[in-house]
Enzyme design. Structure first.
Site, short mmCIF file in Angstrom:
data_model
loop_
_atom_site.label_atom_id
_atom_site.label_comp_id
_atom_site.label_asym_id
_atom_site.label_seq_id
_atom_site.Cartn_x
_atom_site.Cartn_y
_atom_site.Cartn_z
N LYS A 82 66.79 -67.27 35.60
CA LYS A 82 65.99 -67.39 34.38
C LYS A 82 66.80 -66.94 33.16
CE LYS A 82 62.86 -64.21 33.15
NZ LYS A 82 61.67 -63.41 32.88
N LYS A 112 66.97 -61.98 28.18
CA LYS A 112 67.63 -61.24 27.10
C LYS A 112 68.44 -60.06 27.62
CE LYS A 112 63.14 -59.09 25.84
NZ LYS A 112 62.32 -59.47 26.87
N LYS A 139 63.17 -54.08 39.39
CA LYS A 139 63.67 -53.23 38.30
C LYS A 139 64.19 -51.90 38.80
CE LYS A 139 62.07 -55.41 34.24
NZ LYS A 139 61.64 -55.35 32.87
P1 ATP Z 1 63.92 -58.92 30.51
O1 ATP Z 1 65.21 -59.67 30.55
O2 ATP Z 1 64.00 -57.66 29.69
O3 ATP Z 1 63.29 -58.73 31.86
P2 ATP Z 1 62.70 -61.36 29.64
O4 ATP Z 1 63.57 -61.99 28.60
O5 ATP Z 1 62.78 -61.90 31.00
O6 ATP Z 1 62.92 -59.79 29.67
P3 ATP Z 1 59.94 -60.68 29.19
O7 ATP Z 1 59.86 -59.74 28.04
O8 ATP Z 1 59.76 -60.13 30.56
O9 ATP Z 1 61.28 -61.51 29.07
O10 ATP Z 1 58.92 -61.86 29.02
C1 ATP Z 1 58.14 -62.13 27.91
C2 ATP Z 1 57.45 -63.45 28.11
O11 ATP Z 1 58.39 -64.51 28.01
C3 ATP Z 1 56.77 -63.58 29.48
O12 ATP Z 1 55.53 -64.23 29.33
C4 ATP Z 1 57.73 -64.43 30.25
O13 ATP Z 1 57.09 -65.20 31.26
C5 ATP Z 1 58.33 -65.33 29.18
N1 ATP Z 1 59.71 -65.69 29.50
C6 ATP Z 1 60.77 -64.85 29.57
N2 ATP Z 1 61.88 -65.52 29.89
C7 ATP Z 1 61.54 -66.82 30.05
C8 ATP Z 1 62.25 -68.01 30.39
N3 ATP Z 1 63.55 -68.00 30.63
N4 ATP Z 1 61.58 -69.18 30.44
C9 ATP Z 1 60.26 -69.20 30.19
N5 ATP Z 1 59.52 -68.14 29.88
C10 ATP Z 1 60.13 -66.94 29.80
#
Ligand code: ATP
Ligand code: LTN
Length: 336
Positions: free
Chosen positions: A202, A205, A120
Protein backbone atom coordinates in the site's frame (compact mmCIF):
# COMPACT_ATOMS: atom_id res chain seq x y z
CA UNK A 1 -43.55 9.37 -1.89
CA UNK A 2 -42.07 12.14 0.22
CA UNK A 3 -41.70 15.37 -1.78
CA UNK A 4 -40.11 17.59 0.85
CA UNK A 5 -36.52 16.42 1.06
CA UNK A 6 -35.64 19.23 3.50
CA UNK A 7 -37.64 17.47 6.17
CA UNK A 8 -35.69 14.25 5.82
CA UNK A 9 -32.99 14.14 8.45
CA UNK A 10 -29.59 13.56 6.94
CA UNK A 11 -27.68 10.49 8.05
CA UNK A 12 -24.78 11.23 10.36
CA UNK A 13 -21.20 10.47 9.35
CA UNK A 14 -18.04 10.46 11.46
CA UNK A 15 -14.45 9.92 10.42
CA UNK A 16 -10.97 10.91 11.56
CA UNK A 17 -7.48 11.00 10.15
CA UNK A 18 -4.20 10.86 12.04
CA UNK A 19 -1.73 13.74 11.67
CA UNK A 20 1.11 11.25 11.64
CA UNK A 21 2.96 12.65 8.62
CA UNK A 22 2.51 14.22 5.21
CA UNK A 23 -0.78 13.01 3.77
CA UNK A 24 -0.39 11.07 0.55
CA UNK A 25 -2.15 10.61 -2.75
CA UNK A 26 -3.36 7.30 -1.22
CA UNK A 27 -4.99 9.10 1.71
CA UNK A 28 -6.56 11.52 -0.77
CA UNK A 29 -7.94 9.06 -3.32
CA UNK A 30 -8.76 6.36 -0.75
CA UNK A 31 -10.30 8.45 2.00
CA UNK A 32 -10.33 12.23 1.86
CA UNK A 33 -11.87 12.63 -1.58
CA UNK A 34 -14.84 10.66 -0.25
CA UNK A 35 -15.14 12.97 2.74
CA UNK A 36 -15.38 15.92 0.36
CA UNK A 37 -18.03 14.12 -1.69
CA UNK A 38 -20.07 13.16 1.37
CA UNK A 39 -20.56 16.62 2.81
CA UNK A 40 -23.67 17.49 0.79
CA UNK A 41 -25.54 14.28 1.35
CA UNK A 42 -24.68 13.68 5.02
CA UNK A 43 -24.35 15.48 8.32
CA UNK A 44 -20.59 15.06 8.72
CA UNK A 45 -18.20 15.29 11.64
CA UNK A 46 -14.51 15.03 10.79
CA UNK A 47 -11.53 15.20 13.12
CA UNK A 48 -7.77 15.26 13.15
CA UNK A 49 -7.02 12.29 15.44
CA UNK A 50 -3.99 13.75 17.18
CA UNK A 51 -4.35 11.63 20.34
CA UNK A 52 -4.00 8.53 18.18
CA UNK A 53 -0.76 9.81 16.66
CA UNK A 54 1.22 9.47 19.91
CA UNK A 55 0.77 5.69 20.00
CA UNK A 56 4.04 5.84 18.06
CA UNK A 57 6.85 8.18 19.13
CA UNK A 58 6.45 11.71 17.72
CA UNK A 59 8.77 14.67 17.79
CA UNK A 60 6.75 17.37 19.70
CA UNK A 61 7.53 20.28 17.37
CA UNK A 62 6.84 18.16 14.31
CA UNK A 63 3.61 16.79 15.74
CA UNK A 64 2.30 20.31 16.44
CA UNK A 65 3.15 21.37 12.90
CA UNK A 66 1.47 18.26 11.46
CA UNK A 67 -1.73 18.87 13.42
CA UNK A 68 -1.96 22.41 11.98
CA UNK A 69 -1.02 21.20 8.57
CA UNK A 70 -3.55 18.33 8.53
CA UNK A 71 -6.36 20.64 9.67
CA UNK A 72 -5.39 23.22 7.01
CA UNK A 73 -5.19 20.53 4.35
CA UNK A 74 -8.72 19.33 5.12
CA UNK A 75 -9.89 22.91 4.56
CA UNK A 76 -7.84 23.16 1.38
CA UNK A 77 -9.44 19.98 0.05
CA UNK A 78 -12.80 21.73 0.31
CA UNK A 79 -14.24 20.44 3.56
CA UNK A 80 -16.51 23.26 4.61
CA UNK A 81 -16.27 24.04 8.35
CA UNK A 82 -19.69 25.73 8.26
CA UNK A 83 -21.50 22.78 6.75
CA UNK A 84 -19.62 20.13 8.76
CA UNK A 85 -18.06 19.85 12.18
CA UNK A 86 -14.29 19.91 11.70
CA UNK A 87 -12.14 19.73 14.81
CA UNK A 88 -9.03 18.48 16.54
CA UNK A 89 -9.62 15.39 18.69
CA UNK A 90 -7.59 16.48 21.75
CA UNK A 91 -9.63 19.71 21.99
CA UNK A 92 -12.70 17.72 23.00
CA UNK A 93 -11.88 16.08 26.36
CA UNK A 94 -14.76 13.61 26.18
CA UNK A 95 -12.77 11.43 23.73
CA UNK A 96 -10.17 10.50 26.34
CA UNK A 97 -12.80 10.40 29.10
CA UNK A 98 -15.19 8.06 27.31
CA UNK A 99 -12.24 5.96 26.28
CA UNK A 100 -11.69 5.08 29.96
CA UNK A 101 -15.31 4.07 30.45
CA UNK A 102 -15.15 1.90 27.36
CA UNK A 103 -11.77 0.39 28.34
CA UNK A 104 -13.37 -1.00 31.47
CA UNK A 105 -15.97 -2.64 29.27
CA UNK A 106 -13.59 -4.14 26.71
CA UNK A 107 -11.86 -7.46 27.14
CA UNK A 108 -8.11 -7.94 26.90
CA UNK A 109 -8.72 -11.00 24.72
CA UNK A 110 -10.71 -9.18 22.06
CA UNK A 111 -8.12 -6.38 21.87
CA UNK A 112 -5.34 -8.96 21.45
CA UNK A 113 -6.82 -10.06 18.13
CA UNK A 114 -6.30 -6.70 16.40
CA UNK A 115 -4.03 -7.23 13.42
CA UNK A 116 -2.90 -3.61 13.27
CA UNK A 117 -1.53 -3.92 16.81
CA UNK A 118 0.39 -7.01 15.80
CA UNK A 119 1.82 -5.26 12.72
CA UNK A 120 2.66 -2.02 14.50
CA UNK A 121 4.22 -3.71 17.51
CA UNK A 122 6.60 -5.51 15.16
CA UNK A 123 7.36 -2.25 13.37
CA UNK A 124 7.94 -0.30 16.60
CA UNK A 125 9.41 -3.11 18.70
CA UNK A 126 11.14 -0.71 21.10
CA UNK A 127 7.92 1.12 21.98
CA UNK A 128 5.04 -1.34 22.34
CA UNK A 129 3.08 0.94 24.67
CA UNK A 130 -0.30 0.33 26.29
CA UNK A 131 -1.83 3.10 24.15
CA UNK A 132 -0.89 1.24 20.97
CA UNK A 133 -2.71 -1.76 22.37
CA UNK A 134 -5.87 0.08 23.45
CA UNK A 135 -5.95 2.42 20.42
CA UNK A 136 -9.18 0.83 19.06
CA UNK A 137 -10.98 1.75 22.32
CA UNK A 138 -10.10 5.42 21.78
CA UNK A 139 -11.28 5.04 18.20
CA UNK A 140 -14.55 3.55 19.50
CA UNK A 141 -14.94 6.59 21.76
CA UNK A 142 -14.33 8.94 18.79
CA UNK A 143 -17.11 7.21 16.94
CA UNK A 144 -19.70 6.53 19.63
CA UNK A 145 -19.70 10.08 21.07
CA UNK A 146 -21.27 11.40 17.86
CA UNK A 147 -23.83 8.62 17.28
CA UNK A 148 -23.00 8.34 13.58
CA UNK A 149 -24.98 6.08 11.27
CA UNK A 150 -22.00 5.62 8.98
CA UNK A 151 -18.24 5.59 9.41
CA UNK A 152 -16.21 5.83 6.19
CA UNK A 153 -13.04 3.79 6.63
CA UNK A 154 -10.50 2.00 4.51
CA UNK A 155 -10.29 -1.80 4.57
CA UNK A 156 -7.43 -1.61 7.10
CA UNK A 157 -9.78 -0.06 9.67
CA UNK A 158 -12.69 -2.47 9.33
CA UNK A 159 -11.59 -4.62 12.25
CA UNK A 160 -11.45 -1.55 14.49
CA UNK A 161 -14.92 -0.55 13.44
CA UNK A 162 -16.20 -4.05 14.24
CA UNK A 163 -14.80 -3.68 17.77
CA UNK A 164 -16.49 -0.28 18.13
CA UNK A 165 -19.78 -1.93 17.18
CA UNK A 166 -19.22 -4.79 19.64
CA UNK A 167 -18.39 -2.34 22.44
CA UNK A 168 -21.53 -0.29 21.69
CA UNK A 169 -23.80 -3.34 21.64
CA UNK A 170 -22.34 -4.70 24.89
CA UNK A 171 -22.59 -1.34 26.65
CA UNK A 172 -26.20 -0.83 25.54
CA UNK A 173 -27.11 -4.34 26.73
CA UNK A 174 -25.52 -3.80 30.12
CA UNK A 175 -26.60 -0.25 30.90
CA UNK A 176 -29.44 0.64 28.54
CA UNK A 177 -29.52 2.45 25.22
CA UNK A 178 -26.77 5.04 24.96
CA UNK A 179 -24.92 4.45 21.71
CA UNK A 180 -25.93 4.11 18.07
CA UNK A 181 -24.36 1.04 16.47
CA UNK A 182 -22.65 2.43 13.35
CA UNK A 183 -22.23 0.81 9.95
CA UNK A 184 -18.98 0.88 7.99
CA UNK A 185 -19.17 2.93 4.80
CA UNK A 186 -16.91 1.73 2.07
CA UNK A 187 -17.26 4.24 -0.76
CA UNK A 188 -17.67 2.91 -4.28
CA UNK A 189 -15.12 5.38 -5.58
CA UNK A 190 -12.46 4.67 -2.96
CA UNK A 191 -9.32 3.72 -4.81
CA UNK A 192 -6.63 1.60 -3.19
CA UNK A 193 -3.38 3.18 -4.21
CA UNK A 194 -0.22 1.08 -4.13
CA UNK A 195 3.41 2.11 -3.64
CA UNK A 196 5.05 3.49 -6.79
CA UNK A 197 8.12 1.38 -6.02
CA UNK A 198 6.43 -1.87 -5.00
CA UNK A 199 2.89 -2.37 -6.33
CA UNK A 200 2.25 -5.17 -3.82
CA UNK A 201 2.52 -2.72 -0.91
CA UNK A 202 0.00 0.00 0.00
CA UNK A 203 1.21 3.56 -0.66
CA UNK A 204 2.04 4.75 2.84
CA UNK A 205 3.36 8.00 4.28
CA UNK A 206 5.59 6.06 6.67
CA UNK A 207 7.42 4.28 3.82
CA UNK A 208 11.10 5.20 4.04
CA UNK A 209 11.50 5.11 0.26
CA UNK A 210 10.43 8.66 -0.62
CA UNK A 211 9.94 7.74 -4.28
CA UNK A 212 7.24 5.25 -3.29
CA UNK A 213 4.67 7.84 -2.30
CA UNK A 214 3.36 11.19 -3.50
CA UNK A 215 2.38 13.78 -0.92
CA UNK A 216 -0.76 15.81 -1.58
CA UNK A 217 1.45 18.87 -1.11
CA UNK A 218 4.29 17.80 -3.43
CA UNK A 219 5.05 20.37 -6.13
CA UNK A 220 4.49 19.67 -9.81
CA UNK A 221 8.09 18.72 -10.64
CA UNK A 222 8.32 16.33 -7.69
CA UNK A 223 5.06 14.62 -8.63
CA UNK A 224 6.12 14.15 -12.24
CA UNK A 225 9.59 12.92 -11.22
CA UNK A 226 8.12 10.32 -8.86
CA UNK A 227 5.79 9.01 -11.56
CA UNK A 228 8.64 8.86 -14.09
CA UNK A 229 10.50 6.65 -11.61
CA UNK A 230 7.52 4.43 -10.85
CA UNK A 231 8.17 0.73 -11.44
CA UNK A 232 6.42 -0.76 -14.45
CA UNK A 233 6.13 -4.24 -15.92
CA UNK A 234 7.56 -6.06 -18.92
CA UNK A 235 4.60 -6.47 -21.29
CA UNK A 236 5.22 -3.08 -22.86
CA UNK A 237 1.48 -2.33 -23.09
CA UNK A 238 -0.81 -0.10 -21.05
CA UNK A 239 -3.20 -2.89 -20.02
CA UNK A 240 -4.89 -3.51 -16.68
CA UNK A 241 -4.43 -6.96 -15.16
CA UNK A 242 -2.80 -9.15 -12.54
CA UNK A 243 0.24 -9.76 -14.69
CA UNK A 244 0.94 -5.99 -14.69
CA UNK A 245 0.61 -4.78 -11.06
CA UNK A 246 2.71 -1.63 -11.54
CA UNK A 247 0.86 -0.45 -14.66
CA UNK A 248 -2.49 -1.44 -13.13
CA UNK A 249 -1.76 0.78 -10.13
CA UNK A 250 -0.96 3.70 -12.45
CA UNK A 251 -4.17 3.03 -14.41
CA UNK A 252 -6.16 3.07 -11.14
CA UNK A 253 -4.60 6.40 -10.20
CA UNK A 254 -5.12 7.92 -13.66
CA UNK A 255 -8.73 6.73 -13.65
CA UNK A 256 -9.43 8.15 -10.16
CA UNK A 257 -7.94 11.51 -11.09
CA UNK A 258 -9.39 11.94 -14.60
CA UNK A 259 -12.68 10.05 -14.20
CA UNK A 260 -11.84 8.00 -17.33
CA UNK A 261 -12.69 4.28 -17.36
CA UNK A 262 -10.02 1.58 -17.61
CA UNK A 263 -11.16 0.72 -21.14
CA UNK A 264 -10.89 4.38 -22.21
CA UNK A 265 -7.40 4.59 -20.76
CA UNK A 266 -6.22 1.40 -22.47
CA UNK A 267 -7.54 2.78 -25.76
CA UNK A 268 -5.94 6.20 -25.22
CA UNK A 269 -2.50 4.61 -24.81
CA UNK A 270 -2.77 1.85 -27.40
CA UNK A 271 0.53 1.59 -29.27
CA UNK A 272 2.24 4.04 -26.92
CA UNK A 273 5.06 3.21 -24.51
CA UNK A 274 5.20 3.24 -20.73
CA UNK A 275 7.15 6.52 -20.79
CA UNK A 276 4.28 8.46 -22.42
CA UNK A 277 1.81 6.91 -20.03
CA UNK A 278 3.82 7.65 -16.89
CA UNK A 279 4.22 11.26 -17.96
CA UNK A 280 0.48 11.59 -18.58
CA UNK A 281 -0.33 10.11 -15.15
CA UNK A 282 2.22 12.38 -13.46
CA UNK A 283 0.84 15.45 -15.21
CA UNK A 284 -2.79 14.64 -14.44
CA UNK A 285 -2.00 14.02 -10.75
CA UNK A 286 0.07 17.22 -10.57
CA UNK A 287 -2.80 19.18 -12.17
CA UNK A 288 -5.29 17.71 -9.69
CA UNK A 289 -3.09 18.49 -6.70
CA UNK A 290 -1.98 21.99 -7.75
CA UNK A 291 -5.17 23.85 -6.69
CA UNK A 292 -5.16 21.99 -3.36
CA UNK A 293 -1.59 23.05 -2.71
CA UNK A 294 -2.36 26.65 -3.70
CA UNK A 295 -5.33 26.77 -1.31
CA UNK A 296 -3.25 25.16 1.44
CA UNK A 297 -0.41 27.68 1.04
CA UNK A 298 -2.91 30.50 1.63
CA UNK A 299 -4.70 28.87 4.56
CA UNK A 300 -1.57 27.88 6.49
CA UNK A 301 -0.27 31.47 6.37
CA UNK A 302 -3.07 32.71 8.60
CA UNK A 303 -2.72 30.88 11.92
CA UNK A 304 -5.21 33.22 13.62
CA UNK A 305 -7.98 32.40 11.14
CA UNK A 306 -7.15 28.73 11.50
CA UNK A 307 -7.41 29.02 15.27
CA UNK A 308 -10.88 30.59 15.00
CA UNK A 309 -12.03 27.67 12.87
CA UNK A 310 -10.64 24.84 14.98
CA UNK A 311 -11.94 26.44 18.18
CA UNK A 312 -15.42 26.80 16.68
CA UNK A 313 -15.18 23.22 15.44
CA UNK A 314 -14.28 21.98 18.93
CA UNK A 315 -17.20 23.86 20.45
CA UNK A 316 -19.66 22.33 18.00
CA UNK A 317 -18.20 18.87 18.59
CA UNK A 318 -18.14 19.19 22.36
CA UNK A 319 -21.79 20.18 22.45
CA UNK A 320 -22.68 16.77 21.01
CA UNK A 321 -19.94 14.80 22.78
CA UNK A 322 -20.85 16.09 26.28
CA UNK A 323 -24.43 14.90 25.99
CA UNK A 324 -23.45 11.37 25.02
CA UNK A 325 -20.67 11.24 27.59
CA UNK A 326 -22.87 12.34 30.50
CA UNK A 327 -25.57 9.91 29.50
CA UNK A 328 -23.01 7.10 29.54
CA UNK A 329 -21.58 8.25 32.92
CA UNK A 330 -25.04 8.38 34.45
CA UNK A 331 -25.96 4.93 33.19
CA UNK A 332 -22.76 3.44 34.62
CA UNK A 333 -23.63 4.88 38.02
CA UNK A 334 -21.53 7.98 38.43
CA UNK A 335 -22.85 11.06 40.23
CA UNK A 336 -23.19 13.62 37.42
P1 ATP B 1 0.75 4.95 8.12
O1 ATP B 1 1.72 4.81 6.99
O2 ATP B 1 1.22 5.93 9.17
O3 ATP B 1 0.26 3.65 8.67
P2 ATP B 1 -1.24 5.52 6.14
O4 ATP B 1 -0.67 6.46 5.13
O5 ATP B 1 -1.30 4.10 5.78
O6 ATP B 1 -0.51 5.69 7.53
P3 ATP B 1 -3.63 6.09 7.64
O7 ATP B 1 -3.43 7.35 8.40
O8 ATP B 1 -3.57 4.80 8.38
O9 ATP B 1 -2.65 6.08 6.40
O10 ATP B 1 -5.00 6.12 6.86
C1 ATP B 1 -5.85 7.19 6.73
C2 ATP B 1 -6.94 6.83 5.76
O11 ATP B 1 -6.41 6.78 4.43
C3 ATP B 1 -7.58 5.46 6.03
O12 ATP B 1 -8.97 5.55 5.82
C4 ATP B 1 -6.93 4.57 5.01
O13 ATP B 1 -7.76 3.49 4.63
C5 ATP B 1 -6.69 5.52 3.84
N1 ATP B 1 -5.51 5.14 3.07
C6 ATP B 1 -4.23 5.16 3.52
N2 ATP B 1 -3.39 4.75 2.56
C7 ATP B 1 -4.14 4.43 1.48
C8 ATP B 1 -3.86 3.92 0.17
N3 ATP B 1 -2.62 3.68 -0.23
N4 ATP B 1 -4.87 3.73 -0.69
C9 ATP B 1 -6.14 3.99 -0.30
N5 ATP B 1 -6.48 4.45 0.90
C10 ATP B 1 -5.52 4.67 1.80
N1 LTN C 1 -7.51 4.80 13.18
C1 LTN C 1 -7.80 5.56 12.00
C2 LTN C 1 -8.03 7.00 12.31
C3 LTN C 1 -9.19 7.15 13.23
C4 LTN C 1 -10.57 6.97 12.89
C5 LTN C 1 -11.28 7.26 14.09
C6 LTN C 1 -11.23 6.61 11.71
C7 LTN C 1 -9.13 7.53 14.55
N2 LTN C 1 -10.39 7.59 15.06
C8 LTN C 1 -12.68 7.17 14.11
C9 LTN C 1 -12.64 6.53 11.75
C10 LTN C 1 -13.33 6.80 12.94
C11 LTN C 1 -6.61 5.46 11.03
O1 LTN C 1 -5.51 5.30 11.46
N3 LTN C 1 -6.86 5.57 9.76
Amino acid sequence: MCQNTQNIEKKRVLSCIQPSGMLTLGNYLGALKNWVNMQDEFDCTFAVADLHAITVRQDPAKLRQQIYSTYALLLALGIDPEKNTLFIQSHVPQHAQLSWLLSCNTQFGEMSRMTQFKDKSLKHANNVNVGLFSYPVLMAADILLYKPDLVPVGADQKQHLEIARDIAIRFNNLYGDVFTVPEPYIAKTGARVMSLQDPFKKMSKSDENLNSWVAILDDKDTVIRKFKRAVTDSLGQVKFGEEQPGISNLITIYSAVTGKSVAEIEKEFEGKGYGDFKLAVGESVADALAPIKAAYDEIIKDKKALEVLYKEGAQKAEYVARKTYFKAMKKVGFVV
